[in-house]
Design a protein around this motif. Sequence first.
Motif, mmCIF file in Angstrom:
data_model
loop_
_atom_site.group_PDB
_atom_site.id
_atom_site.type_symbol
_atom_site.label_atom_id
_atom_site.label_comp_id
_atom_site.label_asym_id
_atom_site.label_seq_id
_atom_site.Cartn_x
_atom_site.Cartn_y
_atom_site.Cartn_z
ATOM 1 N N ALA A 98 1.393 -1.598 -0.087
ATOM 2 C CA ALA A 98 -0.074 0.250 -0.046
ATOM 3 C C ALA A 98 0.444 1.537 -0.386
ATOM 4 O O ALA A 98 0.519 2.231 -0.334
ATOM 5 C CB ALA A 98 -0.778 -0.149 1.295
ATOM 6 N N SER A 99 1.899 1.155 1.185
ATOM 7 C CA SER A 99 2.969 2.776 1.181
ATOM 8 C C SER A 99 3.520 2.604 -0.619
ATOM 9 O O SER A 99 3.778 3.823 -0.554
ATOM 10 C CB SER A 99 3.629 2.109 1.730
ATOM 11 O OG SER A 99 4.649 1.598 1.552
ATOM 12 N N VAL A 100 4.010 1.533 -1.611
ATOM 13 C CA VAL A 100 4.278 2.278 -2.267
ATOM 14 C C VAL A 100 3.543 2.320 -4.169
ATOM 15 O O VAL A 100 3.666 2.415 -4.973
ATOM 16 C CB VAL A 100 5.880 0.571 -2.640
ATOM 17 C CG1 VAL A 100 6.332 0.620 -1.450
ATOM 18 C CG2 VAL A 100 4.404 -0.120 -3.008
ATOM 19 N N SER A 101 2.250 1.987 -2.995
ATOM 20 C CA SER A 101 0.981 2.214 -4.416
ATOM 21 C C SER A 101 0.039 3.354 -4.476
ATOM 22 O O SER A 101 -0.650 3.549 -5.365
ATOM 23 C CB SER A 101 0.199 0.566 -4.350
ATOM 24 O OG SER A 101 1.242 -0.819 -4.445
ATOM 25 N N HIS A 102 0.243 3.882 -2.753
ATOM 26 C CA HIS A 102 -0.004 5.043 -3.288
ATOM 27 C C HIS A 102 0.704 5.855 -3.284
ATOM 28 O O HIS A 102 1.326 6.025 -2.172
ATOM 29 C CB HIS A 102 -1.314 5.104 -2.430
ATOM 30 C CG HIS A 102 -2.485 3.674 -2.836
ATOM 31 N ND1 HIS A 102 -3.099 3.621 -3.431
ATOM 32 C CD2 HIS A 102 -2.003 2.318 -2.339
ATOM 33 C CE1 HIS A 102 -4.094 2.181 -4.089
ATOM 34 N NE2 HIS A 102 -3.940 1.656 -3.031
ATOM 35 N N ASP A 103 -0.041 7.528 -3.097
ATOM 36 C CA ASP A 103 0.265 8.432 -2.774
ATOM 37 C C ASP A 103 -0.509 9.844 -2.290
ATOM 38 O O ASP A 103 -1.870 9.676 -2.041
ATOM 39 C CB ASP A 103 1.517 9.001 -3.754
ATOM 40 C CG ASP A 103 0.738 9.867 -4.655
ATOM 41 O OD1 ASP A 103 -0.434 10.358 -4.669
ATOM 42 O OD2 ASP A 103 1.361 9.089 -5.777
ATOM 43 N N VAL A 104 -0.168 10.752 -1.038
ATOM 44 C CA VAL A 104 -0.877 11.567 -0.495
ATOM 45 C C VAL A 104 -2.068 12.414 -2.061
ATOM 46 O O VAL A 104 -3.303 12.946 -1.727
ATOM 47 C CB VAL A 104 -1.150 12.673 -0.060
ATOM 48 C CG1 VAL A 104 -1.542 13.859 0.533
ATOM 49 C CG2 VAL A 104 0.216 11.975 1.186
ATOM 50 N N ALA A 105 -1.497 12.420 -3.075
ATOM 51 C CA ALA A 105 -1.904 13.333 -4.465
ATOM 52 C C ALA A 105 -3.492 12.725 -4.493
ATOM 53 O O ALA A 105 -4.212 13.346 -4.853
ATOM 54 C CB ALA A 105 -1.332 13.649 -5.106
ATOM 55 N N GLU A 106 -3.592 11.608 -4.661
ATOM 56 C CA GLU A 106 -4.547 10.748 -5.000
ATOM 57 C C GLU A 106 -6.056 11.482 -3.949
ATOM 58 O O GLU A 106 -6.906 11.238 -4.689
ATOM 59 C CB GLU A 106 -4.949 9.128 -5.011
ATOM 60 C CG GLU A 106 -3.963 8.333 -5.632
ATOM 61 C CD GLU A 106 -3.630 7.042 -5.759
ATOM 62 O OE1 GLU A 106 -4.385 6.383 -4.819
ATOM 63 O OE2 GLU A 106 -2.769 6.579 -4.933
ATOM 64 N N PHE A 107 -5.680 11.641 -2.726
ATOM 65 C CA PHE A 107 -6.590 12.550 -2.112
ATOM 66 C C PHE A 107 -6.730 13.998 -2.077
ATOM 67 O O PHE A 107 -8.114 14.328 -1.430
ATOM 68 C CB PHE A 107 -6.902 11.610 -0.697
ATOM 69 C CG PHE A 107 -5.941 10.159 -0.609
ATOM 70 C CD1 PHE A 107 -7.512 8.857 -1.309
ATOM 71 C CD2 PHE A 107 -5.346 9.251 -0.939
ATOM 72 C CE1 PHE A 107 -7.164 7.923 -1.286
ATOM 73 C CE2 PHE A 107 -4.918 7.848 -0.867
ATOM 74 C CZ PHE A 107 -5.859 6.975 -1.620
#
Length: 304
Positions: free
Chosen positions: A225-234
């Motif tokens: 999850a940590s390498v597949s997502h980021d804050v920018a998505e939300f």
Amino acid sequence: MATTALPSPYAERIARVPVRVQEVAVRGTVTPVRTYGPAGARHRVVFLHGLRGDHHGLEPIVAHLGALEVVVPELPGFGAAAPMPADRHDIAGYAAWTRELLAAVDPGGDAVLAGHSFGSIVAAAAVAGGARPRALVLVNPIATSALAGPHRVLTKLTVLHHRLAAALPERAGTWLLRNRLVTRIASVAMVTTRDRGLRRWIHAEHDRYFGGFAGRRNLLESFHASVSHDVAEFAADVPVPTLLVAAELDDIAPRAAQEALRPRFPDARLVVVPGTGHLAHYEAPREVAAAIAEFVGSATGSAR
């Protein structure tokens, strides 16, 4: 490589902060929750730690937050917190847990929600998904996927390391995930301070706590999850005032990515801490705390 407990450079300051410990049942698991600072303080912050961390990693910042009340839960599956029995330990699972935790520890909705590193993604996702804290603080926020960052080669090697750990029998895979040599390589890659004593202490902290996860399943779910997502998505779906506390030398969350992230929020400001990297919570906690305290005061006013 022996695990050695070295004296914290912030020990005396931390020791002066009152702390109360309770256990909160959320989503089928019991979460240890520490509340630092004076009871009945005017402002409250609920602070989520990063990947492989626990409350210890945030204590240097907490020690510099003075009159604030700071609530630090341990994410399920890390520290002394048991994993969630029915949820995956991914962004959706942790965001749901965060929303319910906030309802339990701050039913009035007066707190500021904060998150460091991986905790920044979880906190942003929780607010975008319906949590309504008074404001949001993201320290060393993961502004862009680690797979696209300047350390993407090292990140890809780390992904392969975790895939190997997943493919091995559970005992061997868990041993590999707790391997101290791998921990030290990661620690050396993140440290930026030139203070030798501080560097030794940071490495010792990582030796002591990076292996403090409940089991292979929750660690692998969290890592991916940590390498597949980021804050920018939300970011676009965060309706509350937001503070981004970036670090000038952060290779995991580079300054340029932080500057590109800020306008994606409806209402955000950016503070850059000079001369430090992704371990700003260890290397520059006073500066991080000062930015948080100023923002919390302006975002919450006198209400609580």
